[in-house]
Design an enzyme around this catalytic site. Structure first.
Site, PDB file in Angstrom:
ATOM      1  CD1 TRP A 358       0.367  -0.504   3.239  1.00  0.00           C
ATOM      2  CD2 TRP A 358      -0.709   1.441   3.345  1.00  0.00           C
ATOM      3  NE1 TRP A 358       0.652   0.068   4.461  1.00  0.00           N
ATOM      4  CE2 TRP A 358       0.002   1.263   4.561  1.00  0.00           C
ATOM      5  CE3 TRP A 358      -1.468   2.603   3.190  1.00  0.00           C
ATOM      6  CZ2 TRP A 358      -0.020   2.202   5.607  1.00  0.00           C
ATOM      7  CZ3 TRP A 358      -1.484   3.523   4.235  1.00  0.00           C
ATOM      8  CH2 TRP A 358      -0.767   3.329   5.421  1.00  0.00           C
ATOM      9  CG  ASP A 359       4.927   0.845   1.387  1.00  0.00           C
ATOM     10  OD1 ASP A 359       4.023   0.260   2.003  1.00  0.00           O
ATOM     11  OD2 ASP A 359       6.124   0.793   1.702  1.00  0.00           O
ATOM     12  CD  GLU A 489       2.117  -3.231   9.438  1.00  0.00           C
ATOM     13  OE1 GLU A 489       3.323  -3.052   9.694  1.00  0.00           O
ATOM     14  OE2 GLU A 489       1.710  -3.663   8.341  1.00  0.00           O
ATOM     15  CE  LYS A 602       5.893  -1.024  11.749  1.00  0.00           C
ATOM     16  NZ  LYS A 602       5.424  -2.064  10.808  1.00  0.00           N
ATOM     17  CD  GLN A 603       2.851   2.795   9.311  1.00  0.00           C
ATOM     18  OE1 GLN A 603       3.358   1.696   9.279  1.00  0.00           O
ATOM     19  NE2 GLN A 603       2.671   3.530   8.235  1.00  0.00           N
TER      20      GLN A 603
END
Lengths: 770, 770
Positions: A358-359, A489, A602-603
């Site tokens: 998905w990046d 995640e 995480k992000q």
């Protein structure tokens, strides 16, 4: 700031010492590519030290049998990997019978320069053989950006200290393997080799997928600048071919090989005759000659820089960093082939195997959208369009019906390759990113035809997925989405991830609105979409509307924030400041359950949603969420700091924005995470670009207008970037005092800078102050 | 009801046909064991058809390197597997040079009888060789229950239709492998073999763990009933040894081999000299002779039946089923060695490798507690006590400190072997089952000393785990336990699983109460516990009390039920009746995410908690929960229906109880799940026993008294079972009219039947009516 191994330079990355302990790092950092192929910076001559050999051909993959501890229904049988392809850089050098090998010789000097402006890698070194002879080598290589199936390298040797016999043996080898092969399998078979004097070709076929790759070379030898017509000794075994040049050398004499290479794959050429074809292409390159090839190559790079350069004044390391990132993105993907995509490591290593994550949509797409011709971004969309059938099959494996599509987490050909249930089956927000890219493309380019011809098919299929994936909660009297993993995640199998629910609702709404727009503007085209998608417009849209109106979106009223997921506020209330630095990064120190039940993110997750739909939230809402989530984010994904940086810029918190920017800017160059040996973080490099253009530059597309709200980090004198709107290029220059926008196109461009709306005529240049 | 392959019989399991397609099934069903060793019912003679060869030695394991798709911190490096050990049943038979092999010959008759009363397996068959000779074989084997390192088998052959040469070659072979080896590795090394006429021994050592197993035989040959002193041809290669008996046969003559076997492992014998030792033991067995050995063996079995038989009148299939289950439990574990435990498949197959799961405490423990001498259950507790250090290390790997223990999900030696984060790290309720077993043991046996000497150390360590594993939720103003998997493995990583939270709170309370009791009754012993556990009694107990008082236990007020977990009521509200039968079992048809977000429960979860703490809930509460959860339970674990059946009996719903009972009663015998080929569900067999004794019989221990509230399934005339209380045996007989309790001990036994409390004197027999 980590002490860089590299000298600050606007355009060059220069390594000045031979450091075998950093060998794999440099192989990644000096990797080259041209969208069609790429390779790590392995040495031409033999090297018996530690190395990760890597040569890659775009679109060629091997389905490596899945490794799994505990099988779950629906797991894929294989993980698609870009195989390490036959290598073509090799030149074995022997001086008086002794192999030139930097792991064995004494290395007196060593320098490697990556010229990013020109896309050329040069390496020079002086080595002393055990015989005492001194060997000076200059090697120079490029992968043609103008003729992307070809490459050339020049390798020259000067020996001083006596006379003797020099043997140079340029070669091709299909005796290659992947370090990350799950079962130590060889990915290639049916290797064959031919040689014909200074020319040779090696052909190999991937097992199972039967891609054929033919790698040919033609070598030209020079002694003291004069071409030498040697009767080359040549050999060709099954998987190896070489030409051998032998010459009695005198002290100080210079010998050079120019190796012209063609790499053809059956993706683009009939397998029948591909060897001959490759040999012919190598010969044509040789005929054109090194200098002429290099000239076209430089011109092609020049065009890329003219379209997408970012210039930073007053901070040479930042300048070097951003150019390195832009350079790598352009090496990886050129956008000419809708069958190709962007792997997280590009052509720089084996890690992450399968190409597409998905990046692509979430991070890389905006880069190409703003810096390339419209067809490049369109090809990225078409990649997914072409895989729609597979996405529907993929959803079918998970029990979805009626044309619902779930795009894969990782793929090469549209089939899911990933096998971790909490990601593969549950990280479904990827589907939303793919829908959003269509919207983003259209608002940037104005190409509404795309919607009619392709986009709506994808949108309908993704909307169907969302409509089936949510369920009615009697308890909440709302639609809920249970059991998902968001972009964070570090939480798995959660309920009502705000980001996912928001994106799902948005997709349903955008699809519905687009269908209604088409129905009202072009009933014929609308009917065509209905036919192609077997849509039941009345019932399906009615159901979607019901969901849009009743989707549960978790919020925390007291704090005025959107909630990451239903259970988030039950967690122990800590912030990153409470963590023992010795336990960072968490993913290397904590067991998975501990990470999962912690507050640590995480992000960007809620913040990723706010980034996508920023215009729907007032500044205070954005601020409250940023101030809540940023201290809880450990940024243990390379994709993370850029989104936070953009939002910090949006909140006029330039200090935070700059600090966050620094965490991505030279991530690979200075190897913050000590993992550059595995390859570069190509997709997250686009995040760095975003933190400048959308972050500091504040670029947004709003109401058919390109808007800027620039800020400038105090450390910088000025910066400028190039972007396109409706395929019309413009340059934006920002310094402490003013913003200048220059329309480089022949059309009017509607802009807004600091809220001041205007239309820039062709060639117009206008200044704005805050 | 599935049509059984076996004739109804009170004591025997009889197979009457040779069905190669069921070969593996029968190998499991006719498996034999004696607690010390076991084997699948592989044929003695060569068999070239499909077979899973299996010979197992208790306590011997091999650490097979972990297979994992995506590594998480804290995963174990290996999965301990019981290796397929050197086989000792083999007797190669050749008639006129042709191998006797049922996969090749024509099989005219075939019968296999497992006599459960005596623990003897007999097989007879008639086969026609390609030469036309008819061969009649009778093979009989047993693994001595009285001398558990020995076994004996008799194999007799009668050939009719001519004369010729018969060769019988009893052998031992260490050339064995595990089908489930992760990387195809051999688990044994350093094999050696010796032979000496009719005697031989094969010795092998497990790789890495270096367990040595010596397997010896002594053979005695008979012709027409008379021992034949043949000069046996014998051979011994590295991993194979045999004696050969050759005889000219005449039609109708009967030849027999009696093979006496000893299997010694370095777990119980010095490795030095173990081969000689084994050989000696085999000779001693031969000296004792087949009949005398068999006699002691039968007596030992008789004792087991006297202690633990269940007699059902009026339903011969039920009788056969329950005896099969009791028989298998007794074959698997005899309770003499606290280093041993009960693997889910016992000695009947390779599946589930590592020996010990929470099955032991949750299902099997009550069986041994009620049917064996106190020391057997005590040894099961000591098994965990001895592994406490490893459990503390295991918790340490997950970040727990200060002597907190997390017992492993699967283990052989106390180290965790399982590698699926949602189970390994999150299915932590197992810790509670281990604590509960201590409590259960003490209320059954009255052996409070166990608490002082061992139990409290384990309880303190587990309580410390719970105290660290929960966290304060500012949101709920309660302690919560986040990120767990309950007994229902069809939900992973959920918050506040009622069962887990309840068990955690209970453990803290039981530990605190026990410590306070000890402090007040024996300060010296209390101080000894404090010293051994480094307990800070004031602070730790205070903290535990705070948690006990403030643990969050999710309930659904409107429905008056305990909630499986926080998000359970958001799920789509379905029941098992809504499922398409074609999609059952779900775990073979649905992807994991779909299972996880569905309401469907794999096995008792809330109901497991109600089962454990039944006395704390009134009947209406139990009923509401049962009526809510039973229709949502798919019973896709063999451990599931028994607990539901017990609760249905508790609710006087004998019909449901009986229906649920039938789902486990003949699970393996009639192979409901089509997986008996892999081995028997040994641990869940205890559940069937529980559904009779605690279910229909309604046995409970309450206030130092054994209570019964029997019901009887309409299909049965009567049933009776044996149980012990305070190590005093009694028999309970139930028919439609009355309940008779007979005290078989020499002590008083306080009982309550249908609430009527009384004390039965030694030998007393009393009738009760409802």
């Amino acid at each position: 700031m980590i002490n860089s191994r590299f000298q600050p330079d606007e355009w060059k990355i220069t390594e000045t010492r031979f450091e075998p302990e950093n060998g794999r790092d440099s192989e990644s950092l000096f990797a080259m590519g041209n969208g069609m192929m790429g390779l790590r910076a392995n040495f031409e001559e033999k090297y018996s030290g530690d190395t990760l050999q890597g040569t890659y051909v775009a679109g060629v993959y091997y389905p490596d049998k899945t490794v799994v501890g505990w099988w779950k229904n629906g797991y894929p049988d294989y993980f698609a990997k870009v195989p390490n392809a036959p290598s073509w850089t090799g030149i074995e050098v022997t001086v008086d019978g002794e192999s030139l090998d930097l792991a064995v010789c004494k290395v007196k000097s060593f320098r490697r320069i990556l010229n990013m402006k020109e896309g050329v890698l040069t390496r020079t070194f002086t080595a002393v053989m055990t015989s005492g002879r001194t060997v000076e080598v200059t090697a120079c290589r490029f992968l043609s950006m103008s003729e992307p199936e070809t490459a050339a390298l020049s390798y020259s040797v000067k020996i001083t200290g006596g006379e003797g016999l020099l043997v140079m043996k340029p070669c091709l080898s299909a005796d290659v393997h992947n370090e990350d092969a799950n079962y130590g399998e060889k990915f290639w078979e049916n290797e064959s080799a031919e040689s014909d004097g200074p020319r040779a070709v090696v052909t190999a076929q991937t097992r199972k997928t039967a891609f054929v790759v033919a790698t040919a070379m033609e070598n030209v030898f020079y002694a003291d600048g004069k071409q030498v017509k040697v009767m080359a000794v040549h050999e060709a075994n099954r998987d190896f071919a070489s030409s051998t040049f032998e010459h009695r050398y005198h002290s100080g004499e210079v010998f050079e090989v120019r190796k012209y290479v063609a790499v053809l794959s059956s993706l683009n050429h009939p397998a029948e005759g591909i060897s001959k074809n490759a040999m012919k292409r190598a010969s044509e390159a040789a005929l054109k000659g090194f200098d002429a090839m290099l000239e076209s190559h430089k011109n092609a790079w020049n065009e890329k820089w003219e379209r997408g350069d970012i210039i930073i004044k007053g901070d040479i390391e930042a300048q070097q960093g951003i150019r390195f990132n832009i350079f790598q993105l352009n090496q990886t993907y050129t956008g000419e082939d809708p069958r190709l995509n962007i792997g997280p490591k590009g052509f720089t290593g084996e890690k992450y195997g399968g190409s597409t994550y998905w990046d692509t949509e979430a991070f890389v797409f905006p880069f190409y959208l703003s810096t390339s011709d419209t067809h490049v971004a369109r090809n990225l969309l078409l990649y997914r369009y072409k895989q729609l059938g597979r996405a529907i099959e993929n959803a079918g494996k998970l029990g979805f019906k009626g044309g619902a599509a779930l795009y894969p987490m990782v793929t090469m050909n549209g089939e899911e390759c990933h096998n971790e249930w909490e990601i593969t089956f549950e990280e479904i927000h990827r589907n939303g990113a793919i829908a959003f890219a269509i919207y983003n493309y259209i608002r940037h380019t104005g190409d509404k035809n795309y919607l009619t011809e392709y986009g709506l098919e994808v949108l309908v299929a993704i909307s169907r997925f969302w409509a089936q994936r949510c369920n009615w909660s009697e308890e909440k009297k709302k639609y809920v989405i249970l059991g998902v993993t968001g972009p964070n995640e570090y939480e798995n199998n959660v309920n009502n991830n705000w980001y996912t629910n928001t994106l799902a609702t948005w997709t349903l709404k955008y699809t519905s609105d687009s269908l209604e727009w088409l129905r009202s503007t072009s009933p014929v085209k609308f009917n065509s979409v209905v036919t192609r998608t077997h849509l039941d417009p009345d019932n399906e849209l009615k159901h979607w509307k019901e969901i849009i109106q009743n989707m549960y979106l978790p919020v925390h009223r007291d704090r005025g924030i959107f909630l990451q997921q239903d259970g988030y506020m039950d967690k122990e209330n800590l912030t990153v400041g409470d963590l023992d630095p010795a336990e960072r990064p968490l993913n290397q120190h904590w067991s998975w359950d501990r990470i999962l039940r912690s507050v640590f993110i995480k992000q960007a997750d809620v913040l990723q949603g706010i980034y996508l739909f920023e215009e729907e939230f007032d500044e205070e809402t954005i601020r409250r969420n940023f101030e809540f989530y940023e201290p809880r984010c450990v940024h243990e994904s390379s994709l993370s700091p850029s989104i936070h940086s953009i939002l910090a810029s949006r909140l006029h918190d330039t200090d935070s924005a700059y600090k966050l920017y620094l965490r991505t800017a030279r991530l690979d160059l200075d190897d913050y995470n000590r993992e550059v040996k595995d390859g570069l973080h190509v997709t997250s490099m686009a995040g760095t670009w975003l933190s400048i253009v959308e972050g500091f530059g504040g670029m947004r597309i709003r109401n058919d207008r390109v808007c800027f709200n620039p800020v400038i980090p105090p450390a910088w004198e000025s910066y400028s970037f190039m972007v396109r709107f409706r395929n019309n290029p413009m340059r934006v220059e920002v310094n402490g005092k003013k913003v200048t926008v220059i329309n480089l196109s022949e059309d009017n461009i509607p802009v807004a800078v600091y809220g001041k709306e205007t239309v820039l005529g062709p060639g117009a240049k206008e200044n704005f102050e805050k």
